[in-house]
Design a protein around this motif. Sequence first.
Motif, PDB file in Angstrom:
ATOM      1  N   HIS A 132       1.010  -1.126  -0.125  1.00  0.00           N
ATOM      2  CA  HIS A 132      -0.009   0.055   0.035  1.00  0.00           C
ATOM      3  C   HIS A 132       0.800   1.208   0.003  1.00  0.00           C
ATOM      4  O   HIS A 132       2.243   1.212   0.397  1.00  0.00           O
ATOM      5  N   GLN A 133       0.466   2.269  -0.497  1.00  0.00           N
ATOM      6  CA  GLN A 133       1.110   3.552  -0.690  1.00  0.00           C
ATOM      7  C   GLN A 133       1.508   4.017   0.775  1.00  0.00           C
ATOM      8  O   GLN A 133       2.854   4.404   0.980  1.00  0.00           O
ATOM      9  N   ALA A 134       0.711   3.993   1.856  1.00  0.00           N
ATOM     10  CA  ALA A 134       1.096   4.270   3.280  1.00  0.00           C
ATOM     11  C   ALA A 134       2.312   3.270   3.658  1.00  0.00           C
ATOM     12  O   ALA A 134       3.134   3.944   4.414  1.00  0.00           O
ATOM     13  N   ASP A 135       2.272   1.917   3.275  1.00  0.00           N
ATOM     14  CA  ASP A 135       3.250   1.004   3.854  1.00  0.00           C
ATOM     15  C   ASP A 135       4.710   1.630   3.157  1.00  0.00           C
ATOM     16  O   ASP A 135       5.725   1.613   3.665  1.00  0.00           O
ATOM     17  N   LEU A 136       4.437   1.840   1.772  1.00  0.00           N
ATOM     18  CA  LEU A 136       5.775   2.421   1.065  1.00  0.00           C
ATOM     19  C   LEU A 136       6.475   3.598   1.791  1.00  0.00           C
ATOM     20  O   LEU A 136       7.504   3.534   1.870  1.00  0.00           O
ATOM     21  N   ALA A 137       5.589   4.432   1.872  1.00  0.00           N
ATOM     22  CA  ALA A 137       6.042   5.807   2.530  1.00  0.00           C
ATOM     23  C   ALA A 137       6.472   5.537   3.879  1.00  0.00           C
ATOM     24  O   ALA A 137       7.474   6.195   4.371  1.00  0.00           O
ATOM     25  N   ARG A 138       5.691   4.875   4.619  1.00  0.00           N
ATOM     26  CA  ARG A 138       6.593   4.689   6.287  1.00  0.00           C
ATOM     27  C   ARG A 138       7.935   4.045   6.170  1.00  0.00           C
ATOM     28  O   ARG A 138       8.720   4.450   6.780  1.00  0.00           O
ATOM     29  N   SER A 139       8.165   3.176   4.754  1.00  0.00           N
ATOM     30  CA  SER A 139       9.637   2.516   4.925  1.00  0.00           C
ATOM     31  C   SER A 139      10.587   3.495   4.209  1.00  0.00           C
ATOM     32  O   SER A 139      11.858   3.499   4.612  1.00  0.00           O
ATOM     33  N   LEU A 140       9.855   4.685   3.591  1.00  0.00           N
ATOM     34  CA  LEU A 140      10.709   5.807   2.942  1.00  0.00           C
ATOM     35  C   LEU A 140      10.832   6.999   4.123  1.00  0.00           C
ATOM     36  O   LEU A 140      11.776   7.744   3.684  1.00  0.00           O
ATOM     37  N   PHE A 180      16.651  11.606  -8.692  1.00  0.00           N
ATOM     38  CA  PHE A 180      17.388  10.395  -8.936  1.00  0.00           C
ATOM     39  C   PHE A 180      17.282   9.475  -7.480  1.00  0.00           C
ATOM     40  O   PHE A 180      17.093   8.473  -7.548  1.00  0.00           O
ATOM     41  N   VAL A 181      18.007  10.275  -6.712  1.00  0.00           N
ATOM     42  CA  VAL A 181      18.137   9.590  -5.272  1.00  0.00           C
ATOM     43  C   VAL A 181      16.798   9.110  -4.725  1.00  0.00           C
ATOM     44  O   VAL A 181      16.634   7.886  -4.144  1.00  0.00           O
ATOM     45  N   GLU A 182      15.630   9.847  -4.919  1.00  0.00           N
ATOM     46  CA  GLU A 182      14.253   9.204  -4.331  1.00  0.00           C
ATOM     47  C   GLU A 182      13.947   8.161  -5.440  1.00  0.00           C
ATOM     48  O   GLU A 182      13.489   6.995  -4.576  1.00  0.00           O
ATOM     49  N   VAL A 183      14.339   7.739  -6.610  1.00  0.00           N
ATOM     50  CA  VAL A 183      13.923   6.802  -7.259  1.00  0.00           C
ATOM     51  C   VAL A 183      14.733   5.630  -6.861  1.00  0.00           C
ATOM     52  O   VAL A 183      14.234   4.379  -6.553  1.00  0.00           O
ATOM     53  N   ILE A 184      15.922   5.736  -6.532  1.00  0.00           N
ATOM     54  CA  ILE A 184      16.661   4.751  -6.005  1.00  0.00           C
ATOM     55  C   ILE A 184      16.127   4.072  -4.607  1.00  0.00           C
ATOM     56  O   ILE A 184      16.317   2.970  -4.405  1.00  0.00           O
ATOM     57  N   ASN A 185      15.766   5.019  -3.747  1.00  0.00           N
ATOM     58  CA  ASN A 185      15.356   4.856  -2.508  1.00  0.00           C
ATOM     59  C   ASN A 185      14.023   3.924  -2.551  1.00  0.00           C
ATOM     60  O   ASN A 185      13.715   3.129  -1.812  1.00  0.00           O
ATOM     61  N   ILE A 186      13.144   4.387  -3.507  1.00  0.00           N
ATOM     62  CA  ILE A 186      11.954   3.698  -3.947  1.00  0.00           C
ATOM     63  C   ILE A 186      12.108   2.498  -4.264  1.00  0.00           C
ATOM     64  O   ILE A 186      11.642   1.320  -3.673  1.00  0.00           O
ATOM     65  N   CYS A 187      13.291   2.259  -5.356  1.00  0.00           N
ATOM     66  CA  CYS A 187      13.305   0.661  -5.572  1.00  0.00           C
ATOM     67  C   CYS A 187      13.954   0.001  -4.455  1.00  0.00           C
ATOM     68  O   CYS A 187      13.477  -1.217  -4.500  1.00  0.00           O
ATOM     69  N   GLY A 188      14.878   0.605  -3.642  1.00  0.00           N
ATOM     70  CA  GLY A 188      15.258  -0.280  -2.459  1.00  0.00           C
ATOM     71  C   GLY A 188      14.049  -0.653  -1.476  1.00  0.00           C
ATOM     72  O   GLY A 188      14.015  -1.837  -0.972  1.00  0.00           O
ATOM     73  N   ALA A 189      13.009   0.137  -1.270  1.00  0.00           N
ATOM     74  CA  ALA A 189      11.734  -0.204  -0.462  1.00  0.00           C
ATOM     75  C   ALA A 189      11.011  -1.265  -1.114  1.00  0.00           C
ATOM     76  O   ALA A 189      10.366  -1.776  -0.460  1.00  0.00           O
ATOM     77  N   LEU A 190      10.969  -1.199  -2.398  1.00  0.00           N
ATOM     78  CA  LEU A 190      10.169  -2.395  -3.164  1.00  0.00           C
ATOM     79  C   LEU A 190      10.913  -3.575  -3.493  1.00  0.00           C
ATOM     80  O   LEU A 190      10.444  -4.278  -4.481  1.00  0.00           O
ATOM     81  N   ASN A 191      12.199  -3.573  -3.177  1.00  0.00           N
ATOM     82  CA  ASN A 191      13.040  -4.794  -3.348  1.00  0.00           C
ATOM     83  C   ASN A 191      13.339  -4.916  -4.827  1.00  0.00           C
ATOM     84  O   ASN A 191      13.203  -5.761  -5.483  1.00  0.00           O
ATOM     85  N   LYS A 192      13.602  -3.959  -5.585  1.00  0.00           N
ATOM     86  CA  LYS A 192      13.633  -3.698  -6.800  1.00  0.00           C
ATOM     87  C   LYS A 192      15.167  -3.141  -7.360  1.00  0.00           C
ATOM     88  O   LYS A 192      15.543  -2.150  -6.856  1.00  0.00           O
ATOM     89  N   ASN A 193      16.145  -4.092  -8.159  1.00  0.00           N
ATOM     90  CA  ASN A 193      17.174  -3.563  -8.420  1.00  0.00           C
ATOM     91  C   ASN A 193      17.105  -2.294  -9.470  1.00  0.00           C
ATOM     92  O   ASN A 193      16.349  -2.244 -10.419  1.00  0.00           O
ATOM     93  N   PRO A 194      17.711  -1.284  -8.960  1.00  0.00           N
ATOM     94  CA  PRO A 194      17.509   0.076 -10.010  1.00  0.00           C
ATOM     95  C   PRO A 194      17.990  -0.228 -11.283  1.00  0.00           C
ATOM     96  O   PRO A 194      17.518   0.509 -12.311  1.00  0.00           O
ATOM     97  N   HIS A 195      19.034  -1.116 -11.651  1.00  0.00           N
ATOM     98  CA  HIS A 195      19.257  -1.246 -12.862  1.00  0.00           C
ATOM     99  C   HIS A 195      18.365  -1.867 -13.696  1.00  0.00           C
ATOM    100  O   HIS A 195      18.236  -1.580 -14.870  1.00  0.00           O
ATOM    101  N   GLU A 196      17.644  -2.772 -13.098  1.00  0.00           N
ATOM    102  CA  GLU A 196      16.501  -3.149 -13.710  1.00  0.00           C
ATOM    103  C   GLU A 196      15.370  -2.454 -14.187  1.00  0.00           C
ATOM    104  O   GLU A 196      14.729  -2.430 -15.302  1.00  0.00           O
TER     105      GLU A 196
END
Length: 86
Positions: free
Chosen positions: A28-36, A55-71
């Motif tokens: 959920h948006q709230a859960d992602l926001a909390r992890s960020l 760019f840094v925010e995108v990298i942090n979002i990828c980390g919170a979503l367990n997604k490799n930013p390169h992918e």
Amino acid sequence: MMRRSPTDNQATLLRQLLAELRRERKIHQADLARSLNKPQSFVSKYEIGERKLDFVEVINICGALNKNPHELIDEFMEITTRLKLK
């Protein structure tokens, strides 16, 4: 009526990819926001285009979503090339 620039189209694509990834992960948006460590409105606003991400925010979002930013970048580039959004 103003035409959207390629940059606007690319920003829309990035927002769509991140929102789709969040939904695929069943987060959920709230859960992602909390992890960020951000308010829920941070996620809501970038997903609907009221806020641009750096760019840094995108990298942090990828980390919170367990997604490799390169992918994510590879997916983004493949779609922009296919749709000629460059």
